[in-house]
Enzyme design. Structure first.
Site: not given
Ligand code: PGA
Length: 259
Positions: A10, A12, A97, A99, A176, A182, A220
Site C-alpha cells: 500500500n 498510500k 484502512h 487511515e 492491522e 507506520g 510495520s
C-alpha cells in the site's frame, strides 16, 4: 496443494508517476515467485496509466486501488468508482484502512457498502480491521474485531455466492492493529496469532467457513521481521506500507513469503 502467500503493498500517497515507473523498472522479475500473490496499490490517478500495468505485469505484480466509492455512479465529486477501477485493469481494492477510518471518518456501515459495490464490479476486496492502542489497553481487541467484521461483512455471504468458482479469492481480511501502522512497532507473534485465530473463527460464525478467505497481517512489516510473521500458519500474507515503497525491500518480502 501448497497455499499461496500474499504480499500486497500500500503506497498510500507516495510515489508519483516517475518514481512509480522507477520502482517497477528496478524491480526484478518476480514471476518466478509464482507461489506468492503480489500486488501494489499506487495513488488512484496512476491506475489510469496503461504503461504502469504493462510494467507491473511484466514483473508479476498486480495493481490495486486504495479505496473506492460506496456508490456505483453519481454526483460524488472527487470519488473513484469501483466500475472504473475495475475497467482500468486494477484487480483488487483495499477497504476500511485505518487511515480511511480515522482521517476520513469512514464507519463500518459505509465500508460494508463499498465492499458490496466493489464485489459487484469483480474487484477482489481486502477488508482492513484492527484495534487502536486505547482499545487494546482496555482489552477490547477481540470485541472490536467482532463488531468491525459483523458490520463490514453484512450480506457478503450472498454476494460471494455469485462468485463461487469464478474469481479466485474474492475476499481477504487484513488484520492491522492501528498502533502498529507506520510506527515501527510490530505486534507480537502471540498477538498476531490470537487476532488471526479469532478472525478465522468469527468468519465461520458469519457463515463464511466454506470460503477460502486469506487473513493478512499489516503493521510495520519489513524484511527484518517478515520471516517470523509469515511462517505462522495463521498468517496468509502481509499488507505492507512503508517497506513496499522500495523495490529491494518489496522483493525481499516476496522472497521471504516463499518460505
Ligand atoms: P506500514 O503500513 O507497513 O507502513 O506500517 C501498513 C498499512 O498501512 O497497511
Amino acid at each position: 496443494m501448497k497455499k499461496h502467500k500474499i504480499i500486497y503493498g500500500n503506497w498510500k500517497m507516495n510515489h508519483g508517476r516517475k518514481t512509480a515507473i522507477d520502482f517497477f523498472s528496478n524491480l526484478p522479475d518476480l514471476n518466478e515467485f509464482s507461489e506468492v500473490l503480489k500486488g501494489i496499490c499506487p495513488q488512484s490517478a496512476l491506475l489510469s496509466d496503461p504503461s504502469l500495468y504493462e510494467l507491473a505485469q511484466s514483473k508479476g505484480v498486480m495493481l490495486g486501488a486504495q479505496n473506492c466509492s460506496s456508490e456505483i455512479e453519481g454526483a460524488l465529486t472527487g470519488e473513484n468508482s469501483a466500475a472504473l477501477i475495475s475497467e482500468l485493469g486494477a484487480r483488487f481494492v483495499l477497504l476500511g484502512h485505518s487511515e480511511r477510518r480515522q482521517i476520513f471518518s469512514e464507519e463500518d456501515e459505509v465500508i460494508n457498502q463499498k465492499i458490496m459495490t466493489a464485489l459487484s464490479q469483480n474487484l477482489q476486496v481486502v477488508v482492513c480491521v484492527g484495534e487502536t492502542l486505547h482499545q487494546r489497553n482496555e482489552s477490547m481487541t477481540l470485541s472490536v474485531l467482532d463488531t468491525q467484521l459483523e458490520t463490514c461483512l453484512h450480506g457478503v455471504e450472498n454476494a460471494l455466492e455469485k462468485y463461487r468458482g469464478e474469481m479466485k479469492l474474492p475476499l481477504m481480511i487484513a488484520y492491522e492493529p492501528v498502533w502498529a501502522i507506520g510506527t515501527g512497532e510490530v505486534a507480537s507473534i502471540e498477538q498476531i496469532i490470537d487476532a488471526h485465530s479469532h478472525i478465522k473463527n468469527k468468519l465461520g460464525r458469519l457463515g463464511l467457513e466454506s470460503r477460502d478467505i486469506p487473513i493478512l497481517y499489516g503493521g510495520s512489516v519489513k524484511p527484518s521481521n517478515a520471516q517470523e510473521i509469515l511462517k505462522q500458519k495463521e498468517v496468509d500474507g502481509a499488507l505492507v506500507g512503508g517497506a513496499s515503497l522500495r523495490p529491494d525491500q518489496f522483493t525481499e518480502l516476496c522472497r521471504t513469503a516463499l518460505g
